[in-house]
Write a protein that holds these residues in place. Structure first.
Motif, PDB file in Angstrom:
ATOM      1  N   PHE A  31       0.832  -1.204   0.000  1.00 21.50           N
ATOM      2  CA  PHE A  31       0.000   0.000   0.000  1.00 21.50           C
ATOM      3  C   PHE A  31       0.868   1.257   0.000  1.00 21.50           C
ATOM      4  N   LEU A  32       1.893   1.285   0.840  1.00 21.66           N
ATOM      5  CA  LEU A  32       2.767   2.452   0.903  1.00 21.66           C
ATOM      6  C   LEU A  32       3.495   2.662  -0.418  1.00 21.66           C
ATOM      7  N   TRP A  33       3.878   1.583  -1.059  1.00 23.30           N
ATOM      8  CA  TRP A  33       4.546   1.703  -2.350  1.00 23.30           C
ATOM      9  C   TRP A  33       3.599   2.297  -3.400  1.00 23.30           C
ATOM     10  N   LYS A  34       2.321   1.969  -3.293  1.00 24.13           N
ATOM     11  CA  LYS A  34       1.341   2.474  -4.253  1.00 24.13           C
ATOM     12  C   LYS A  34       1.073   3.958  -4.049  1.00 24.13           C
ATOM     13  N   TYR A  35       1.033   4.401  -2.790  1.00 25.15           N
ATOM     14  CA  TYR A  35       0.675   5.783  -2.488  1.00 25.15           C
ATOM     15  C   TYR A  35       1.859   6.600  -1.970  1.00 25.15           C
ATOM     16  N   VAL A  36       3.067   6.165  -2.273  1.00 22.80           N
ATOM     17  CA  VAL A  36       4.246   6.880  -1.759  1.00 22.80           C
ATOM     18  C   VAL A  36       4.305   8.302  -2.311  1.00 22.80           C
ATOM     19  N   ASP A  37       3.896   8.503  -3.557  1.00 20.52           N
ATOM     20  CA  ASP A  37       3.942   9.849  -4.148  1.00 20.52           C
ATOM     21  C   ASP A  37       2.938  10.795  -3.506  1.00 20.52           C
ATOM     22  N   ASP A  38       1.876  10.254  -2.941  1.00 24.40           N
ATOM     23  CA  ASP A  38       0.865  11.096  -2.292  1.00 24.40           C
ATOM     24  C   ASP A  38       1.212  11.420  -0.843  1.00 24.40           C
ATOM     25  N   ILE A  39       2.234  10.757  -0.288  1.00 22.02           N
ATOM     26  CA  ILE A  39       2.584  10.943   1.119  1.00 22.02           C
ATOM     27  C   ILE A  39       3.906  11.674   1.290  1.00 22.02           C
ATOM     28  N   ILE A  49       0.211   9.908   9.421  1.00 20.14           N
ATOM     29  CA  ILE A  49       0.711   8.660   8.836  1.00 20.14           C
ATOM     30  C   ILE A  49       0.233   7.456   9.642  1.00 20.14           C
ATOM     31  N   LEU A  50       0.275   7.567  10.978  1.00 16.82           N
ATOM     32  CA  LEU A  50      -0.179   6.457  11.820  1.00 16.82           C
ATOM     33  C   LEU A  50      -1.675   6.209  11.656  1.00 16.82           C
ATOM     34  N   LYS A  51      -2.467   7.271  11.517  1.00 17.75           N
ATOM     35  CA  LYS A  51      -3.901   7.095  11.275  1.00 17.75           C
ATOM     36  C   LYS A  51      -4.146   6.392   9.947  1.00 17.75           C
ATOM     37  N   LEU A  52      -3.396   6.791   8.923  1.00 13.86           N
ATOM     38  CA  LEU A  52      -3.557   6.155   7.616  1.00 13.86           C
ATOM     39  C   LEU A  52      -3.191   4.679   7.679  1.00 13.86           C
ATOM     40  N   LEU A 132      -9.120  10.117   3.909  1.00 17.52           N
ATOM     41  CA  LEU A 132      -7.777  10.575   4.250  1.00 17.52           C
ATOM     42  C   LEU A 132      -6.846  10.515   3.043  1.00 17.52           C
ATOM     43  N   ILE A 133      -6.974   9.471   2.224  1.00 19.33           N
ATOM     44  CA  ILE A 133      -6.143   9.381   1.021  1.00 19.33           C
ATOM     45  C   ILE A 133      -6.455  10.528   0.068  1.00 19.33           C
ATOM     46  N   TYR A 134      -7.737  10.875  -0.060  1.00 18.69           N
ATOM     47  CA  TYR A 134      -8.099  11.997  -0.933  1.00 18.69           C
ATOM     48  C   TYR A 134      -7.506  13.302  -0.404  1.00 18.69           C
ATOM     49  N   ASP A 135      -7.550  13.510   0.900  1.00 14.81           N
ATOM     50  CA  ASP A 135      -6.972  14.726   1.481  1.00 14.81           C
ATOM     51  C   ASP A 135      -5.469  14.801   1.222  1.00 14.81           C
ATOM     52  N   LEU A 136      -4.785  13.665   1.339  1.00 14.73           N
ATOM     53  CA  LEU A 136      -3.344  13.647   1.075  1.00 14.73           C
ATOM     54  C   LEU A 136      -3.041  13.912  -0.396  1.00 14.73           C
ATOM     55  N   GLN A 137      -3.877  13.393  -1.274  1.00 17.76           N
ATOM     56  CA  GLN A 137      -3.653  13.620  -2.706  1.00 17.76           C
ATOM     57  C   GLN A 137      -3.867  15.082  -3.087  1.00 17.76           C
ATOM     58  N   GLN A 138      -4.782  15.770  -2.388  1.00 15.19           N
ATOM     59  CA  GLN A 138      -5.047  17.170  -2.703  1.00 15.19           C
ATOM     60  C   GLN A 138      -4.022  18.113  -2.088  1.00 15.19           C
TER      61      GLN A 138
END
Length: 480
Positions: A31-39, A49-52, A132-138
């Protein structure tokens, strides 16, 4: 007997905990590898990060738990068979299914807990993770201005500095281009000041000039005039909210069927189906009353009757019943034209009505399928845990191999088989090829016979995976 049960249960729980932990870590890393660019590079803080990761852990349990049950059951029974402990217990009169009893009880408790987890906790965790993923992407990356390079991450602003003081944050040789209004700003010195909530950036500039084009004052084909303003000190304000993590309203991602338990889904399904039945009844009733093509006789209003005066007086009270379509030729040109226009209007109205009903029917059917899929998914994970155990435990007793070698290979192959069938069934439901029941339980239809077959073979001490048996068979076949 209690000591044997305790020994078997201890042999099973150890590999289960280890396998479940490894599977969780592996899936979280995926999962982290997939969304590393958004984090990365957004300075969101360790708490976010811990909540995610917490919400992600809850969402990947449906994948980690079945493979952990499958692998630990193969490994436990394989270890017992490889060390001849399984043979010793069988020789003392203990059957295979009696030996599996403590593991079965443990797996049943896990299945019950899994049901409550998927019924109450998983929908909330899925909603929280999605928002939360959407908020990080924005959120934009951390604000950092390089030297000698234009910085374009601030909306409507392009900024370049010749040099900067890392300790004080003072900027030297500031060049700014803005879009609205279009202007160029040069300054010898600049200083960045953030608002208390970090939503705005105030840029305090000293000793500079502002160049602004005034195109609205120019005539056609004339060169654009511009104004030049000198200043000793000025302050520019920019919106900086995109650099902060904004909390989005979770209701935007909430779908009712995902947030309900199975009892609520059942009641909602009954309501939707009753409402859909009433819609279909109204459609049938209107078609029966208004579409005359379904009748074998046609009622025509008085103004569209034939020229026969004797019959015309008769039709002043009642509409005339026309038995043949060819009687329309007896109409006057005006009546024929009016009848034709009225028919066209009615046909278009019926077409639009039927098309709207078709769209509503598709929407209702899709809604019913969504609720049925969500209802069945409350039970599939618990059932998969039990079925995969009865596939893995007999298989481990047959192969008689423990450790991390063959059990890991068999568990991986079987889990991929289960996962592919599950995804295929869900896709077939979305394509309306299968009903929600058959699509969601498709993997069970394949795995239950496999589990029954392996259980029978294991109870009969079958040499299903003994290579020597197959070698002897082919030797006899070759000699014949």
């Amino acid at each position: 007997m209690k000591k044997i049960y305790y020994f078997i249960l201890k042999s099973f729980i150890g590999p289960f905990v280890v396998t479940f932990t490894i599977a969780m870590v592996f899936l979280i890393m995926q999962f982290l590898w997939k969304y590393v660019d958004d984090i990365m590079g957004k300075d969101v803080g360790m708490l976010v990060i811990l909540k995610l990761l917490f919400y992600t852990s809850a969402n990947i349990i449906p994948m980690a738990l079945p493979i952990a049950i499958l692998f630990s059951s193969i490994m436990t029974m394989g270890n017992l068979a490889e060390t001849n402990e399984l043979t010793a217990m069988k020789s003392s009169g203990i059957s295979l299914f009696r030996m599996m009893r403590p593991m079965v009880v443990f797996v049943v408790f896990i299945a019950i807990g899994t049901f409550y987890f998927s019924n109450y906790i998983l929908p909330i965790a899925n909603l929280k993770q999605r928002a939360l993923i959407y908020d990080l992407q924005q959120k934009k990356t951390t604000f950092y201005i390089p030297e000698g390079i234009f910085y374009n991450d601030i909306d409507g602003l392009s900024l370049k500095v010749d040099s900067k003081d890392e300790e004080t944050g003072v900027l030297n040789g500031v060049l700014i281009y803005t879009n609205n209004p279009a202007r160029t700003i040069r300054s010898e010195r600049g200083e960045m000041i953030f608002s208390d909530n970090n939503d705005y950036l105030f840029l305090k500039l000293s000793n500079g000039a502002i160049y602004e084009e005034s195109s609205f004052m120019a005539q056609k084909n004339d060169p654009y005039p511009y104004s030049k303003t000198f200043f000793k000190e000025t302050i520019l304000k920019f919106d900086f909210s995109n650099f902060n993590l904004q909390k989005t309203d979770e209701n935007l991602y909430k779908r009712d069927f995902e947030m309900m338990n199975f009892l609520q889904l059942d009641r909602k399904l009954d309501t939707i189906i009753i409402d859909f039945d009433s819609i279909k009844y109204e459609f049938k009733k209107r078609v029966k009353n208004e579409v005359f093509v379904l009748d074998d006789r046609l009622n025509v209003p008085t103004k569209f009757v034939t020229r026969d005066t004797a019959l015309a007086e008769e039709n002043m009270v009642n509409d005339r019943i026309i038995d043949s379509i060819f009687t329309i030729q007896e109409m006057s040109d005006l009546s024929y034209s009016q009848a034709l226009k009225l028919a066209q209007v009615n046909i278009r109205a019926r077409k639009d009505f039927s098309y709207n009903f078709l769209l509503r029917s598709k929407g209702r059917n899709q809604m019913i399928n969504d609720y049925k899929v969500a209802w069945h998914q409350k039970f599939t994970l618990s059932f998969a845990v039990i079925v995969l155990f009865f596939v893995g435990a007999p298989l481990g007793a047959i192969v008689k191999k423990g450790g991390l070698g063959l059990p890991l290979i068999l568990a991986t192959v079987l889990f991929l088989f289960y996962y592919i069938i599950t995804i295929t069934g869900e896709n077939l439901v979305e394509s309306n090829v299968l009903t929600p029941f058959y699509g969601i339980w498709l993997s069970a239809f394949f795995l239950v016979p496999v589990g029954v077959f392996l259980s029978i073979q294991s109870a009969n001490e079958s040499a299903l995976f003994d290579v020597e048996v197959y070698k002897q068979f082919f030797k006899k076949f070759k000699s014949k």
